[in-house]
Motif scaffolding. Structure first.
Motif, PDB file in Angstrom:
ATOM      1  N   ARG A  81       0.837  -1.198   0.000  1.00 37.20           N
ATOM      2  CA  ARG A  81       0.000   0.000   0.000  1.00 37.20           C
ATOM      3  C   ARG A  81       0.873   1.249   0.000  1.00 37.20           C
ATOM      4  NH1 ARG A  81      -3.984   0.295   4.763  1.00 37.20           N
ATOM      5  NH2 ARG A  81      -1.954   0.304   5.842  1.00 37.20           N
ATOM      6  N   ILE A  82       0.365   2.298  -0.622  1.00 33.28           N
ATOM      7  CA  ILE A  82       1.155   3.525  -0.723  1.00 33.28           C
ATOM      8  C   ILE A  82       1.419   4.122   0.656  1.00 33.28           C
ATOM      9  CG2 ILE A  82      -0.864   5.023  -1.040  1.00 33.28           C
ATOM     10  CD1 ILE A  82       0.865   6.650  -3.013  1.00 33.28           C
ATOM     11  N   GLU A  83       0.515   3.882   1.619  1.00 32.89           N
ATOM     12  CA  GLU A  83       0.722   4.401   2.972  1.00 32.89           C
ATOM     13  C   GLU A  83       1.911   3.738   3.657  1.00 32.89           C
ATOM     14  OE1 GLU A  83      -2.086   3.167   1.888  1.00 32.89           O
ATOM     15  OE2 GLU A  83      -3.469   4.871   1.722  1.00 32.89           O
ATOM     16  N   ASP A  84       2.271   2.530   3.210  1.00 36.88           N
ATOM     17  CA  ASP A  84       3.360   1.789   3.846  1.00 36.88           C
ATOM     18  C   ASP A  84       4.688   1.935   3.101  1.00 36.88           C
ATOM     19  OD1 ASP A  84       1.508   0.849   5.703  1.00 36.88           O
ATOM     20  OD2 ASP A  84       0.998  -0.890   4.471  1.00 36.88           O
ATOM     21  N   LEU A  85       4.718   2.720   2.053  1.00 37.68           N
ATOM     22  CA  LEU A  85       5.948   2.912   1.291  1.00 37.68           C
ATOM     23  C   LEU A  85       6.797   4.019   1.912  1.00 37.68           C
ATOM     24  CD1 LEU A  85       4.592   2.728  -2.381  1.00 37.68           C
ATOM     25  CD2 LEU A  85       5.825   0.960  -1.126  1.00 37.68           C
ATOM     26  N   MET A 150       8.712   9.243  -4.564  1.00 31.94           N
ATOM     27  CA  MET A 150       7.655  10.217  -4.296  1.00 31.94           C
ATOM     28  C   MET A 150       6.330   9.727  -4.876  1.00 31.94           C
ATOM     29  SD  MET A 150       8.812  12.848  -2.612  1.00 31.94           S
ATOM     30  CE  MET A 150       7.687  14.211  -2.967  1.00 31.94           C
ATOM     31  N   PRO A 151       5.194  10.222  -4.363  1.00 29.64           N
ATOM     32  CA  PRO A 151       3.909   9.903  -5.001  1.00 29.64           C
ATOM     33  C   PRO A 151       3.873  10.471  -6.420  1.00 29.64           C
ATOM     34  CG  PRO A 151       3.585  10.864  -2.821  1.00 29.64           C
ATOM     35  CD  PRO A 151       5.028  11.050  -3.154  1.00 29.64           C
ATOM     36  N   PHE A 152       3.235   9.754  -7.319  1.00 30.37           N
ATOM     37  CA  PHE A 152       3.128  10.239  -8.692  1.00 30.37           C
ATOM     38  C   PHE A 152       2.372  11.565  -8.736  1.00 30.37           C
ATOM     39  CE2 PHE A 152       1.835  10.397 -13.096  1.00 30.37           C
ATOM     40  CZ  PHE A 152       2.882   9.795 -13.770  1.00 30.37           C
ATOM     41  N   VAL A 332      -1.652   2.494 -21.485  1.00 27.20           N
ATOM     42  CA  VAL A 332      -1.128   2.478 -20.118  1.00 27.20           C
ATOM     43  C   VAL A 332      -1.961   3.418 -19.256  1.00 27.20           C
ATOM     44  CG1 VAL A 332       0.873   2.936 -18.666  1.00 27.20           C
ATOM     45  CG2 VAL A 332       1.182   1.941 -20.941  1.00 27.20           C
ATOM     46  N   GLN A 333      -2.685   2.848 -18.308  1.00 19.20           N
ATOM     47  CA  GLN A 333      -3.495   3.624 -17.370  1.00 19.20           C
ATOM     48  C   GLN A 333      -2.745   3.726 -16.045  1.00 19.20           C
ATOM     49  OE1 GLN A 333      -6.343   5.009 -18.375  1.00 19.20           O
ATOM     50  NE2 GLN A 333      -6.385   3.986 -20.374  1.00 19.20           N
ATOM     51  N   ILE A 334      -2.483   4.942 -15.605  1.00 18.03           N
ATOM     52  CA  ILE A 334      -1.712   5.157 -14.379  1.00 18.03           C
ATOM     53  C   ILE A 334      -2.675   5.262 -13.199  1.00 18.03           C
ATOM     54  CG2 ILE A 334      -0.054   6.643 -13.214  1.00 18.03           C
ATOM     55  CD1 ILE A 334       0.894   7.574 -15.944  1.00 18.03           C
ATOM     56  N   PRO A 335      -2.583   4.367 -12.215  1.00 17.60           N
ATOM     57  CA  PRO A 335      -3.515   4.410 -11.072  1.00 17.60           C
ATOM     58  C   PRO A 335      -3.217   5.583 -10.140  1.00 17.60           C
ATOM     59  CG  PRO A 335      -1.871   2.702 -10.749  1.00 17.60           C
ATOM     60  CD  PRO A 335      -1.651   3.237 -12.137  1.00 17.60           C
ATOM     61  N   ASP A 336      -4.180   5.860  -9.269  1.00 14.14           N
ATOM     62  CA  ASP A 336      -4.039   6.992  -8.346  1.00 14.14           C
ATOM     63  C   ASP A 336      -2.932   6.778  -7.320  1.00 14.14           C
ATOM     64  OD1 ASP A 336      -6.120   8.269  -9.626  1.00 14.14           O
ATOM     65  OD2 ASP A 336      -7.650   7.508  -8.254  1.00 14.14           O
ATOM     66  N   ASP A 337      -2.641   5.519  -6.989  1.00 14.80           N
ATOM     67  CA  ASP A 337      -1.630   5.247  -5.964  1.00 14.80           C
ATOM     68  C   ASP A 337      -0.262   4.935  -6.564  1.00 14.80           C
ATOM     69  OD1 ASP A 337      -2.329   2.849  -7.088  1.00 14.80           O
ATOM     70  OD2 ASP A 337      -2.489   1.748  -5.196  1.00 14.80           O
ATOM     71  N   ALA A 338      -0.013   5.413  -7.770  1.00 10.25           N
ATOM     72  CA  ALA A 338       1.288   5.194  -8.407  1.00 10.25           C
ATOM     73  C   ALA A 338       2.360   6.042  -7.725  1.00 10.25           C
ATOM     74  CB  ALA A 338       1.211   5.530  -9.893  1.00 10.25           C
ATOM     75  N   VAL A 339       3.608   5.591  -7.842  1.00  7.21           N
ATOM     76  CA  VAL A 339       4.744   6.322  -7.285  1.00  7.21           C
ATOM     77  C   VAL A 339       5.797   6.486  -8.369  1.00  7.21           C
ATOM     78  CG1 VAL A 339       4.353   5.534  -4.922  1.00  7.21           C
ATOM     79  CG2 VAL A 339       5.825   4.207  -6.434  1.00  7.21           C
ATOM     80  N   ILE A 340       6.715   7.401  -8.134  1.00  3.51           N
ATOM     81  CA  ILE A 340       7.788   7.652  -9.095  1.00  3.51           C
ATOM     82  C   ILE A 340       9.107   7.789  -8.352  1.00  3.51           C
ATOM     83  CG2 ILE A 340       7.288  10.138  -9.071  1.00  3.51           C
ATOM     84  CD1 ILE A 340       8.346  10.215 -11.962  1.00  3.51           C
ATOM     85  N   LEU A 341      10.141   7.212  -8.929  1.00  2.00           N
ATOM     86  CA  LEU A 341      11.483   7.330  -8.368  1.00  2.00           C
ATOM     87  C   LEU A 341      12.284   8.299  -9.235  1.00  2.00           C
ATOM     88  CD1 LEU A 341      13.706   4.706  -6.778  1.00  2.00           C
ATOM     89  CD2 LEU A 341      14.684   6.018  -8.642  1.00  2.00           C
TER      90      LEU A 341
END
Length: 376
Positions: A81-85, A150-152, A332-341
């Motif tokens: 989950r994005i909250e645990d990243l 970071m969050p997308f 390519v559909q980018i979800p709301d909880d995507a992240v970027i490095l």
């Protein structure tokens, strides 16, 4: 008789009796400097705090550890989950880059270009923005990425990127035939929800196309170099000389330097004939023949015997043993909880933001202190 009259004041410029003239305040006539209006002071302090709030993530990153946290495989990370990243931290992760659907960014209006791509097997959840070119040899050689996670949604241009990928970028997905067969057996019509070979979830609409690569039993594909075999006549003569039969000349095979054909030979002479052809021309390429079938998802089904496809009003059953590959193109559909490095962004590189934050903090306190002095 008592004299009750008062003593008249001394003339101007004459000192009084029994004392010296008091020193005059030479600054008494200078007006005091105007004080800052409290509304202006409060507004200035509020603006400083607002700007400080806008760069709070950068300030925190500048104060974080410069030791990269190893997150391992990106595919495993995608299930978290994005909250645990560990967002806004310096991390290291590995993954297979999807360079087929990569884009090149120049967000600063300069000639510093960087690659922007997703990592395969992450359900479009993990993206990487590489360091500006040129890359080091080590970076180009291995798919290990080190930088700021970071969050997308933190990207200033996230809406433009989402729209670009959803409307213009297509990625190829390959499916295991046995898995496709299981999903089709349980399919009740409408869209098809299936996982590809890399673990990415793909949602196919009824009008989306699937491409089946199917074996042609007993038939061989041979690519003849056009340097020696200039036309179909020369190819046919070479095949018939070895006892074979020319079945089809492939028009759309993608290589103008060869003439691709499908042939067959009697089973008892096949190995001998192919050996003779390969000895005569070393650059000849020989492989099993396949047929590509493009079918809409709505025209695909399954029975216990295999996968069925409807073409030309007829239903054909494809045994799983004959299906070599199944693939499709999907946006390519980018979800709301995507992240970027952001590769290459180290905490030590954010020291300028830390300095700006300290200046803003000091500016805010100076204005608040001015209010306190006014009250005194």
């Amino acid at each position: 008789m008592t004299d009750t009259s008062t003593t008249p004041p001394p003339p101007a410029g004459q000192p009084p009796e029994g004392g010296n003239t008091p020193a005059e305040d030479e600054f008494a006539g200078i007006p005091s400097s105007p004080r800052r209006h409290p509304v202006i002071a409060v507004a200035t302090a509020a603006l400083a705090f607002f700007l400080l709030f806008q760069i709070k993530d950068d300030v925190r990153y500048a104060l974080s550890s410069s030791q990269a946290q190893d997150l391992g495989d990106a595919r495993r990370l995608a299930a978290t989950r994005i909250e645990d990243l560990p967002l806004n931290r310096y991390v290291r992760l590995s993954g297979m880059a999807d360079r087929e659907s990569a884009v090149v960014l120049d967000t600063q209006g300069s000639w510093n270009f960087s690659q922007f791509f997703r990592l395969l097997g992450t359900n479009n959840r993990i993206f990487v923005q590489r360091s500006p070119d040129p890359l080091t040899v080590e970076q180009a050689r291995q798919d290990v990425f080190v930088g700021r996670l970071m969050p997308f949604s933190s990207l200033s241009f996230q809406e433009a990127i989402r729209k670009h990928f959803a409307g213009r970028v297509s990625a190829t997905h390959f499916f295991v035939p046995a898995r496709m067969h299981q999903v089709l057996l349980a399919h009740e019509g409408g869209s098809l929800d299936i996982t590809d070979m890399l673990g990415d979830r793909v949602l196919l609409a009824a009008n989306d196309e699937l491409v089946f690569e199917v074996d042609r039993p007993g038939e061989i594909r041979i690519d003849f170099p056009r340097v020696r075999f200039v036309d179909e006549v020369a190819v046919r003569m070479a095949i018939e000389r070895e006892g074979g039969r020319l079945i089809e000349v492939l028009a759309d095979h993608g290589d103008p330097k060869v003439l691709a054909v499908v042939v067959d030979f009697p089973a008892e002479r096949r190995d001998q004939a192919l050996h003779a052809l390969s000895e005569a021309e070393r650059e000849m390429r020989i492989r099993p023949a396949r047929r590509s079938l493009r079918v809409r998802v709505a025209d695909v089904g399954a029975t216990s015997e295999g996968i069925t496809i409807k073409a030309g009003g007829q239903v054909q059953t494809l045994p799983l043993a004959r299906i070599q590959a199944i693939d499709t193109l999907a946006t390519v559909q980018i979800p709301d909880d995507a992240v970027i490095l952001h590769e290459g962004e180290r905490p030590s590189g954010a020291w300028k933001t830390l300095v700006v934050g300290l200046v803003l903090l000091g500016f805010a306190f100076v204005n608040l202190l001015a209010l306190r002095r006014r009250d005194l």
